[in-house]
Each structure stands twice: as structure tokens, then as C-alpha cells.
Design a protein around this motif. Sequence first.
Motif, mmCIF file in Angstrom:
data_model
loop_
_atom_site.group_PDB
_atom_site.id
_atom_site.type_symbol
_atom_site.label_atom_id
_atom_site.label_comp_id
_atom_site.label_asym_id
_atom_site.label_seq_id
_atom_site.Cartn_x
_atom_site.Cartn_y
_atom_site.Cartn_z
ATOM 1 N N ILE B 46 0.831 -1.192 0.000
ATOM 2 C CA ILE B 46 0.000 0.000 0.000
ATOM 3 C C ILE B 46 0.873 1.252 0.000
ATOM 4 N N TYR B 47 1.720 1.381 1.006
ATOM 5 C CA TYR B 47 2.663 2.488 1.128
ATOM 6 C C TYR B 47 3.924 1.981 1.809
ATOM 7 N N TYR B 48 5.019 2.724 1.579
ATOM 8 C CA TYR B 48 6.247 2.423 2.297
ATOM 9 C C TYR B 48 7.035 3.692 2.576
ATOM 10 N N SER B 49 7.909 3.589 3.558
ATOM 11 C CA SER B 49 8.679 4.746 4.020
ATOM 12 C C SER B 49 10.086 4.285 4.343
ATOM 13 N N PHE B 50 11.085 4.905 3.738
ATOM 14 C CA PHE B 50 12.468 4.506 3.968
ATOM 15 C C PHE B 50 13.127 5.320 5.084
ATOM 16 N N ASP B 51 12.538 6.428 5.451
ATOM 17 C CA ASP B 51 12.936 7.122 6.669
ATOM 18 C C ASP B 51 11.828 8.098 7.031
ATOM 19 N N VAL B 52 12.023 8.847 8.102
ATOM 20 C CA VAL B 52 10.946 9.672 8.657
ATOM 21 C C VAL B 52 10.416 10.687 7.648
ATOM 22 N N LYS B 53 11.251 11.161 6.757
ATOM 23 C CA LYS B 53 10.822 12.195 5.818
ATOM 24 C C LYS B 53 10.425 11.637 4.452
ATOM 25 N N ASP B 54 10.356 10.331 4.365
ATOM 26 C CA ASP B 54 10.134 9.681 3.083
ATOM 27 C C ASP B 54 8.833 8.886 3.084
ATOM 28 N N ILE B 55 7.956 9.149 2.103
ATOM 29 C CA ILE B 55 6.708 8.407 1.947
ATOM 30 C C ILE B 55 6.571 8.064 0.462
ATOM 31 N N ASN B 56 6.250 6.803 0.185
ATOM 32 C CA ASN B 56 6.112 6.375 -1.210
ATOM 33 C C ASN B 56 4.849 5.550 -1.387
#
Lengths: 112, 115
Positions: B46-56
Motif C-alpha cells: 500500500i505504502y512504504y517509508s524509507f525514513d521519517v521524511k520519506d513516503i512512497n
Amino acid sequence: GENVGLHLPTLSVQEGDNSIINCAYSNSASDYFIWYKQESGKGPQFIIDIRSNMDKRQGQRVTVLLNKTVKHLSLQIAATQPGDSAVYFCAEAYSGNTPLVFGKGTRLSVIA
Amino acid sequence: DADVTQTPRNRITKTGKRIMLECSQTKGHDRMYWYRQDPGLGLRLIYYSFDVKDINKGEISDGYSVSRQAQAKFSLSLESAIPNQTALYFCATSESGTGDVDGYTFGSGTRLTVV
């Protein structure tokens, strides 16, 4: 877990026999492959992984085989036990910076 | 305590309601993911995040939003729930920085039913 095994391919094996679970993956450029086991009511758990520069890797009672020519991955479980009953998923990733893409899963049922 | 904790474990909600699923991890990993599992369809991202400031966005992000409140917390929201969002939702975490893909650690899942 719960009803996530509905409509899945099912493999039934006798306790003590060897099991082979197959997976056709989608991306010929994928570099990394993982097998997960999901027991009822739980999240998937890591079993074994393999990189694209290998064609075989062995763990404890499990072996993963990779055939890049036909984009095929298999998981072999030796001396299958009742505790191996679960849904098994293969997953692939293009690189370390792309998320895992999961296959649809296979239910393994061990007959005591 | 579990490495990845999802709350609630089960939830029934009505069509049109906003609902938030929460995930926290104690692995100290940078990367977090939300997957959805439906019978016969495996897990879809659905969604993923590689660090706190990153949303994909992932494969099936429509109708969902996420918030990465801290390294350890990644929540999934359904802005206006609909019945075909009835599914089992999994949060996962993995390491980063090595260039290698690591096995993900999954939570126990949230069973969501939209009526």
C-alpha cells in the motif's frame, strides 16, 4: 492466517516426506528472493533468502533453488513435520532500495 | 514485547468512516511498510517509508494515506472506508543502508471489516 488461505494452491504431504513448493516470479531483473512462512493468525516469518548470483542455498531442513532462465524459485522442506503446515510465500526485490513483491502463496498441509 | 506491534488487532467499521491503523516497531529500523492481504491474492504493498521524511506509494495506495510520525511509528489511514477495503493489514519493518535487501519483520496483522 484466518481465511487468507482460501483459493490458494494446496500441497498435501505425509509427515516425514519431503515437500517442494514452487513459485514463478515476475521480474527477470530481480536480484533478491525470499521465502516466508505464515501460520494461522500470525504475520509472515522469514525462512530463507537467495541472491540472483546463486542457484542454491541451504538452511536447516530447507533449501531454496533459483532458476533464472525460467524465472522459477522453489522451496524444499526435508522431513516435513506437522509444524510446517502453513501458507508459504515467495517474494522478490529488484534491489535493496525497492520493496518486496509477494507471490500469491501456497498452502502446505502435513498429514500425520 | 513484539518487535512490530499493530493496533487494533481487529476492527469493524461502517462505510464512510475514517479509520487509522497504527504500527510501532522496536527494531530501530529506518524502513517501514504497509501491506494488505486478501484471500488468494498474497500481500500487496500500500505504502512504504524509507525514513521519517520519506513516503512512497505502493501498488494499491488509492483510498489510503499514511503518516510517519517517528522512526518507530507508521500509521495507515482509510479516509472513507468502503467494503472492498475489508482485509488483513500487515505492517513490516526492515533495515537500510547496506544496499542489500533484508528480510522484513512483520506485525501480527489487523483484521479490518467494513460493513
